[in-house]
Motif scaffolding. Sequence first.
Motif, PDB file in Angstrom:
ATOM      1  N   SER A 158      31.051  -4.460  56.930  1.00 55.23           N
ATOM      2  CA  SER A 158      32.450  -4.330  57.338  1.00 55.23           C
ATOM      3  C   SER A 158      32.876  -5.492  58.227  1.00 55.23           C
ATOM      4  CB  SER A 158      32.640  -3.008  58.098  1.00 55.23           C
ATOM      5  OG  SER A 158      33.941  -2.932  58.649  1.00 55.23           O
ATOM      6  N   ARG A 159      34.166  -5.806  58.174  1.00 53.97           N
ATOM      7  CA  ARG A 159      34.712  -6.851  59.048  1.00 53.97           C
ATOM      8  C   ARG A 159      35.467  -6.236  60.227  1.00 53.97           C
ATOM      9  NH1 ARG A 159      37.329 -11.222  54.755  1.00 53.97           N
ATOM     10  NH2 ARG A 159      35.393 -11.715  53.629  1.00 53.97           N
ATOM     11  N   ALA A 160      35.591  -4.925  60.213  1.00 57.36           N
ATOM     12  CA  ALA A 160      36.392  -4.241  61.240  1.00 57.36           C
ATOM     13  C   ALA A 160      35.516  -3.775  62.394  1.00 57.36           C
ATOM     14  CB  ALA A 160      37.122  -3.053  60.622  1.00 57.36           C
ATOM     15  N   HIS A 161      35.299  -4.676  63.358  1.00 56.19           N
ATOM     16  CA  HIS A 161      34.478  -4.336  64.513  1.00 56.19           C
ATOM     17  C   HIS A 161      35.252  -4.499  65.825  1.00 56.19           C
ATOM     18  CE1 HIS A 161      31.099  -4.124  61.795  1.00 56.19           C
ATOM     19  NE2 HIS A 161      31.299  -5.368  61.407  1.00 56.19           N
ATOM     20  N   ASP A 162      36.567  -4.684  65.732  1.00 55.01           N
ATOM     21  CA  ASP A 162      37.390  -4.771  66.936  1.00 55.01           C
ATOM     22  C   ASP A 162      37.500  -3.384  67.555  1.00 55.01           C
ATOM     23  OD1 ASP A 162      40.324  -3.627  65.918  1.00 55.01           O
ATOM     24  OD2 ASP A 162      39.121  -4.570  64.349  1.00 55.01           O
ATOM     25  N   SER A 163      37.973  -3.324  68.793  1.00 56.21           N
ATOM     26  CA  SER A 163      38.045  -2.060  69.536  1.00 56.21           C
ATOM     27  C   SER A 163      38.836  -0.997  68.794  1.00 56.21           C
ATOM     28  CB  SER A 163      38.670  -2.290  70.918  1.00 56.21           C
ATOM     29  OG  SER A 163      37.868  -3.134  71.701  1.00 56.21           O
ATOM     30  N   ALA A 164      40.024  -1.371  68.314  1.00 53.20           N
ATOM     31  CA  ALA A 164      40.892  -0.403  67.649  1.00 53.20           C
ATOM     32  C   ALA A 164      40.231   0.186  66.413  1.00 53.20           C
ATOM     33  CB  ALA A 164      42.221  -1.057  67.291  1.00 53.20           C
ATOM     34  N   SER A 165      39.581  -0.656  65.626  1.00 56.09           N
ATOM     35  CA  SER A 165      38.940  -0.194  64.397  1.00 56.09           C
ATOM     36  C   SER A 165      37.755   0.716  64.690  1.00 56.09           C
ATOM     37  CB  SER A 165      38.473  -1.388  63.558  1.00 56.09           C
ATOM     38  OG  SER A 165      39.567  -2.162  63.121  1.00 56.09           O
ATOM     39  N   VAL A 166      36.982   0.355  65.719  1.00 53.14           N
ATOM     40  CA  VAL A 166      35.811   1.160  66.083  1.00 53.14           C
ATOM     41  C   VAL A 166      36.237   2.546  66.561  1.00 53.14           C
ATOM     42  CG1 VAL A 166      33.900   1.386  67.711  1.00 53.14           C
ATOM     43  CG2 VAL A 166      34.359  -0.820  66.634  1.00 53.14           C
ATOM     44  N   VAL A 167      37.248   2.577  67.428  1.00 55.75           N
ATOM     45  CA  VAL A 167      37.733   3.861  67.948  1.00 55.75           C
ATOM     46  C   VAL A 167      38.293   4.718  66.821  1.00 55.75           C
ATOM     47  CG1 VAL A 167      39.523   4.937  69.384  1.00 55.75           C
ATOM     48  CG2 VAL A 167      38.183   3.028  70.282  1.00 55.75           C
ATOM     49  N   LEU A 168      39.034   4.087  65.914  1.00 57.76           N
ATOM     50  CA  LEU A 168      39.625   4.814  64.796  1.00 57.76           C
ATOM     51  C   LEU A 168      38.546   5.361  63.872  1.00 57.76           C
ATOM     52  CD1 LEU A 168      42.415   5.570  63.677  1.00 57.76           C
ATOM     53  CD2 LEU A 168      42.368   3.463  62.346  1.00 57.76           C
ATOM     54  N   LYS A 169      37.525   4.562  63.635  1.00 57.83           N
ATOM     55  CA  LYS A 169      36.462   4.957  62.710  1.00 57.83           C
ATOM     56  C   LYS A 169      35.600   6.074  63.270  1.00 57.83           C
ATOM     57  CE  LYS A 169      32.286   3.300  60.405  1.00 57.83           C
ATOM     58  NZ  LYS A 169      32.501   4.168  59.230  1.00 57.83           N
TER      59      LYS A 169
END
Length: 205
Positions: A158-169
């Motif tokens: 995955s490329r989504a490792h920013d804070s927002a993406s992590v919290v959402l996931k």
Amino acid sequence: FDRDKVVKMFQELEFVSLLKRVPGMEELSVKNQILMGKRDKKSVIEFKFSEVKKAEELDKIIKLIRDKGIFAGRAILNSEDVFNCELIGLILVVEHESFYIKGNLIEKVLEIFHNGEIELVGHDLKQIIKILNVKYSVLVKNKIFDIQIASYLLNPGSRAHDSASVVLKFLGKELPTGSGQKSLFGIDARFVANELYLLLSCAHA
């Protein structure tokens, strides 16, 4: 439709962008605003934010962190250049409480970063580790739990490792608009504290 099942499925499949479009995500943002201290008639404030004004307050904060053995932290800088920036303050989060420490008070709380028995949680922790070393010659000895690294290890594709993406996931929660972002008036410490609180929750998830 069963919203919880859809959110869980999207989380497992890493459909982060689609998660944001699920009906009801707006309500989560409202709930997060409440957690940051905004009360409505039916809500109870669970998350506390406070700016430390007196040195006497630090003793209680240090003791709280020692007792819990884990906290989240982030440095607030006036520039992304760690070697030429000014350290405006530190935000520390312990359970449901957050503390914004600025100016000369920063030095008085640095001892917690020397304690190898305490776990430091955060996202991209190299920033706070570098700035403490550059400004105060502090070598962070805490146990380190970097959410960004953990996210990558769990989901290397995955490329989504920013804070927002992590919290959402991991939590199915959407960070409030403006979280961690600069505005005309600088960085909103309360938003950053809320983000840290949710990241700390990810570490326990």
